[in-house]
Design an enzyme around this catalytic site. Structure first.
Site, PDB file in Angstrom:
ATOM      1  N   ALA A   1      -6.222   7.745  70.671  1.00 36.83           N
ATOM      2  CA  ALA A   1      -5.366   7.979  71.839  1.00 36.83           C
ATOM      3  C   ALA A   1      -4.667   9.331  71.832  1.00 36.83           C
ATOM      4  O   ALA A   1      -4.279   9.831  72.888  1.00 36.83           O
ATOM      5  CB  ALA A   1      -4.337   6.852  71.950  1.00 36.83           C
TER       6      ALA A   1
ATOM      7  N   GLN B   1      -8.143  14.704  72.340  1.00 34.98           N
ATOM      8  CA  GLN B   1      -8.259  15.460  73.587  1.00 34.98           C
ATOM      9  C   GLN B   1      -8.655  14.581  74.771  1.00 34.98           C
ATOM     10  O   GLN B   1      -8.066  14.669  75.846  1.00 34.98           O
ATOM     11  CB  GLN B   1      -9.277  16.597  73.413  1.00 34.98           C
ATOM     12  CG  GLN B   1      -8.790  17.719  72.527  1.00 34.98           C
ATOM     13  CD  GLN B   1      -7.626  18.482  73.147  1.00 34.98           C
ATOM     14  OE1 GLN B   1      -7.694  18.895  74.300  1.00 34.98           O
ATOM     15  NE2 GLN B   1      -6.556  18.649  72.403  1.00 34.98           N
TER      16      GLN B   1
ATOM     17  N   HIS C   1     -27.082   8.695  75.124  1.00 36.62           N
ATOM     18  CA  HIS C   1     -26.153   9.771  75.492  1.00 36.62           C
ATOM     19  C   HIS C   1     -26.326  10.884  74.469  1.00 36.62           C
ATOM     20  O   HIS C   1     -25.566  11.032  73.517  1.00 36.62           O
ATOM     21  CB  HIS C   1     -24.711   9.266  75.514  1.00 36.62           C
ATOM     22  CG  HIS C   1     -23.718  10.367  75.757  1.00 36.62           C
ATOM     23  ND1 HIS C   1     -23.678  11.071  76.934  1.00 36.62           N
ATOM     24  CD2 HIS C   1     -22.755  10.899  74.974  1.00 36.62           C
ATOM     25  CE1 HIS C   1     -22.728  11.994  76.856  1.00 36.62           C
ATOM     26  NE2 HIS C   1     -22.151  11.909  75.669  1.00 36.62           N
TER      27      HIS C   1
END
EC number: 1.1.1.37
Length: 329
Positions: free
Chosen positions: A13, A16, A188
């Site tokens: 958290a 960036q 990805h």
């Protein structure tokens, strides 16, 4: 305003992406102006002080929808009762690290988080993985959460999807809202396959509107697949705000549903559709409704697309084999 806040856990958290993401979530970008949100923020011990500073900023925004914030380093505490977990934090690849080292380092993180989610998350938990290598990190977390339905885990390919829409809009002079039915297949990674052969520009087939196979093959596909590297090269840091925006988009559509006549790209557990081996977490075109996704069926796959889907799928299978040998799944 609905009485019960949605409990959203975010890992990494203070990083960036997290820094961009938290303010989007707290401002209502996820579920709109009527549903409060409780943020539960996980970080490693050395980053907790920085996270306290981020929470101070969240306080200073006085967001009407932010009903509370809890921070900590213990996933069993932070994931307790979570309805949505956004697993953003991951170990980045450092100098001299092999891909197997990266898989092993992240394996430990996502093994622990999967187990914690399994023990303490709410019954309606949905888990979105943004931290890379996202597909395989999601596979590891899922494999360590046997009591959570496998369909509740997804890895982020929405950033690639959004990038592809943007590039197609630029090429055709259309608005991004004119473009529907974009598809990202596979991992990805640089092997991903952005597919415009089923996409539409103002209701017309996108590949026909473009009318330039050379652009599709040698410009569009590599630009989308290598966009992350191009951003690092340009700004000296990885894409964070766009990743946070895509993370929000993906979670919103998963929870609230896709628009009629359109679909999105999500990396989800394969049921064997389109020749993708069962059990891999691979990106597909999906529609969503009531928090559940369905892979779009019946799309024709030509030889050009087939070879690219097979290539990215083979990479996913290699990653699965690597983490299996490491004992992570």
């Amino acid at each position: 305003m609905s009485a019960s806040p949605l409990k959203v856990a975010v890992t990494g958290a203070a990083g960036q992406i997290g820094y961009s993401l938290l303010f989007r979530l707290a401002s209502g970008s996820l579920l709109g102006p009527d549903r409060p949100i409780e943020l539960r923020l996980l970080e490693i011990e050395p980053a907790l002080k920085a996270l306290e500073g981020v929470v101070m900023e969240l306080d200073d925004c006085a967001f009407p929808l932010l009903s509370g914030v809890e921070i900590g380093a213990d996933p069993n505490k932070i994931f307790d009762g979570a309805n949505l977990a956004l697993l953003v934090g991951a170990r980045p690849r450092g100098p001299g690290m092999e891909r197997s080292d990266l898989l092993e380092a992240n394996g430990a993180i996502f093994t622990a988080q999967g187990k914690a989610l399994n023990e303490v998350a709410a019954d309606d938990i949905r888990v979105g993985v943004t931290g890379n290598p996202a597909n395989t990190n999601a596979l590891i977390a899922m494999s360590n959460a046997p009591d959570i339905p496998r369909e509740r885990f997804s890895a982020l390919t929405r950033l690639d999807h959004n990038r592809a829409i943007s590039q197609l809009a630029k090429k055709t002079g259309a608005k991004v809202t004119d473009i529907t039915k974009m598809t990202i297949w596979g991992n990805h990674s640089a092997t991903q396959y952005p597919d415009i052969f089923h996409a539409e520009v103002k209701g017309k087939n996108a590949a026909e509107v473009v009318g330039d196979q050379n652009w599709i093959e040698n410009d569009f596909i590599p630009t989308v697949a290598k966009r992350g590297a191009a951003i690092i090269d340009a700004r000296g840091a990885s894409s964070a705000a766009s990743a946070a925006s895509a993370t929000t988009d993906a979670a919103r559509d998963w929870l609230l549903g896709t628009p009629a006549g359109d679909w999105v790209s999500m990396a989800v557990i394969s049921d064997g559709s389109y020749g993708v081996p069962e059990g891999l977490i691979s990106s597909f075109p999906v529609t969503t409704k009531d928090g559940d996704w369905t892979i779009v069926q019946g799309l024709e796959i030509d030889e050009f697309s087939r070879s690219r889907i097979d290539k990215t799928t083979a990479e996913l299978a290699d990653e699965r084999n690597a983490v299996t040998q490491l004992g992570l799944i």
